[in-house]
Design a protein around this motif. Structure first.
Motif, PDB file in Angstrom:
ATOM      1  N   VAL A 141       0.860  -1.184   0.000  1.00 15.27           N
ATOM      2  CA  VAL A 141       0.000   0.000   0.000  1.00 15.27           C
ATOM      3  C   VAL A 141       0.892   1.228   0.000  1.00 15.27           C
ATOM      4  N   THR A 142       0.702   2.113  -0.960  1.00 10.74           N
ATOM      5  CA  THR A 142       1.456   3.364  -0.922  1.00 10.74           C
ATOM      6  C   THR A 142       0.514   4.524  -0.627  1.00 10.74           C
ATOM      7  N   LEU A 143       0.775   5.165   0.498  1.00  8.69           N
ATOM      8  CA  LEU A 143      -0.016   6.321   0.928  1.00  8.69           C
ATOM      9  C   LEU A 143       0.766   7.555   0.510  1.00  8.69           C
ATOM     10  N   SER A 144       0.269   8.233  -0.495  1.00  8.22           N
ATOM     11  CA  SER A 144       1.036   9.356  -1.048  1.00  8.22           C
ATOM     12  C   SER A 144       0.059  10.456  -1.434  1.00  8.22           C
ATOM     13  N   THR A 145       0.310  11.184  -2.524  1.00  6.87           N
ATOM     14  CA  THR A 145      -0.684  12.165  -2.980  1.00  6.87           C
ATOM     15  C   THR A 145      -1.980  11.421  -3.326  1.00  6.87           C
ATOM     16  N   GLY A 146      -1.848  10.196  -3.831  1.00  4.71           N
ATOM     17  CA  GLY A 146      -2.984   9.290  -4.005  1.00  4.71           C
ATOM     18  C   GLY A 146      -2.729   8.049  -3.173  1.00  4.71           C
ATOM     19  N   ILE A 147      -3.535   7.005  -3.392  1.00  2.00           N
ATOM     20  CA  ILE A 147      -3.242   5.715  -2.751  1.00  2.00           C
ATOM     21  C   ILE A 147      -3.162   4.657  -3.845  1.00  2.00           C
ATOM     22  N   ALA A 192      -8.226   9.324   2.448  1.00  2.00           N
ATOM     23  CA  ALA A 192      -7.082   8.951   3.291  1.00  2.00           C
ATOM     24  C   ALA A 192      -5.715   9.238   2.669  1.00  2.00           C
ATOM     25  N   SER A 193      -5.672   9.990   1.561  1.00  6.98           N
ATOM     26  CA  SER A 193      -4.372  10.300   0.945  1.00  6.98           C
ATOM     27  C   SER A 193      -3.832  11.622   1.483  1.00  6.98           C
ATOM     28  N   ALA A 198      -4.634  17.392   3.051  1.00  7.99           N
ATOM     29  CA  ALA A 198      -4.371  18.803   2.768  1.00  7.99           C
ATOM     30  C   ALA A 198      -5.673  19.560   2.467  1.00  7.99           C
ATOM     31  N   LYS A 199      -6.537  18.932   1.645  1.00  9.54           N
ATOM     32  CA  LYS A 199      -7.810  19.562   1.276  1.00  9.54           C
ATOM     33  C   LYS A 199      -8.682  19.827   2.490  1.00  9.54           C
TER      34      LYS A 199
END
Ligand SMILES: [Zn+2]
Length: 330
Positions: A141-147, A192-193, A198-199
């Protein structure tokens, strides 16, 4: 993992903002690499030229010729059909949509080229050389600007019928939740990204919330990022802490779904947002534990990704070697 010691491949990580090309040895050593910006606005020819340039640059640094390379793997931020080598979805690389990227690269480099989704490449990187070594059933799982994510079943990446499996960031968590880039509502990555965090912070500030977050963004609400929220939280800002815990809550809901569906032995978590650490992951694991089946949750282990920025190139190179099945004329 590969029997032929010293076999070489090139791994390319093609993202919406950067291109990383590396000469990789079959035991996972990066011999040389070259990074450049992705010229998305200059169109498809410019992007392909940049990939070729970075590839040649990496070879030059390694003091090697393309003839010494077995094959090339390209981890691309998008989905390509493995049979046709055509990229049919690439939200961050619009000029490459419906482009026969594999064949174009093959023609230019005179070597076999294999395309793989970037998150799947990162999963393979962790499987062959990182935190998931030896695992049979695991989820990256990569939690970044997206997932993003990669699903490994019985030691193999699961790519689905048309190569589009593993889009875990787009499972619906809240059917009335915020709009996602994919057009759906309430996707995991819309909640959850890093972008979601930020939003949410920006909206709360605009509605007049009492917080110091803005100070860490130089007073510009448009510059509030997940990293900015994290900085404020580390200095004790209560709204920042609350928002990170809320993001962690949604991370946990998604993890519970993955655990119940796949019963994995391991979940490897990477991506920039995961660097927040316990403040984000503790609530996530707590929620996952509360929602998943008890036995399946007890059977899963969590680990941090180990390969950092090289996970994509390592995984793409490993994928190319795996697909060549040892058929490399040296
Ligand atoms: Zn979505």
């Amino acid at each position: 993992m590969f029997n032929d010691l010293g076999l070489l491949a090139i791994g390319i990580d093609l993202g919406g903002s950067k291109i990383l090309a590396a000469v990789v040895e079959s035991q996972g050593k990066v011999l040389a690499s070259d990074e450049s910006a992705t010229p998305v606005k200059r169109g498809r020819q410019a992007i392909i030229q940049s990939m070729l340039k970075s590839t040649r640059q990496a070879l030059k640094q390694a003091n090697m010729d393309i003839s010494e390379i077995c094959a090339i793997g390209v981890g691309v931020a998008g989905i390509s059909n493995p049979d046709t080598g055509i990229l049919f979805t690439s939200p961050n690389l619009p000029p490459l949509r419906n482009v026969p990227l594999r064949d174009m690269m093959q023609k230019k480099l005179g070597k076999k080229v294999f395309l793989i989704n970037d998150a799947n490449a990162a999963a393979l990187g962790e499987l062959y050389f990182g935190a998931a070594r030896g695992a049979r059933n695991f989820i990256y799982v990569t939690l970044s600007t997206g997932i993003g994510g990669g699903i490994v079943i019985d030691g193999k990446i699961y790519t689905g019928t048309i190569g589009a499996a593993g889009e875990i960031g787009h499972m619906t968590i809240d059917d009335e939740g915020p709009l996602c880039n994919c057009g759906n509502r309430g996707c995991w990555e819309a909640l959850a990204s890093g972008t979601a965090l930020a939003k949410e912070a920006q909206q709360r500030i605009k509605r007049g919330a009492k917080t110091s977050i803005l100070e860490y963004a130089g007073g510009d609400v448009g510059k509030v990022t997940a990293q900015v929220v994290h900085s404020a939280a580390k200095h004790g800002d209560s709204l920042a802490k609350e928002l990170i815990a809320q993001t962690g809550y949604y991370v946990g809901v998604g993890l519970a779904n993955l655990i119940n569906i796949f019963n994995p032995e391991l979940i490897v978590i990477g991506g920039g947002l995961s660097n927040i650490g316990d403040m984000l992951l503790e609530p996530a694991f707590k929620v996952a534990g509360g929602r998943a089946y008890k036995e399946t949750f007890q059977a899963v282990r969590f680990a941090s990704a180990e390969l950092g920025r090289n996970s994509g190139v390592l995984g793409a190179a490993a994928f190319a070697l795996q697909e060549m099945k040892g058929l490399c004329g040296k």
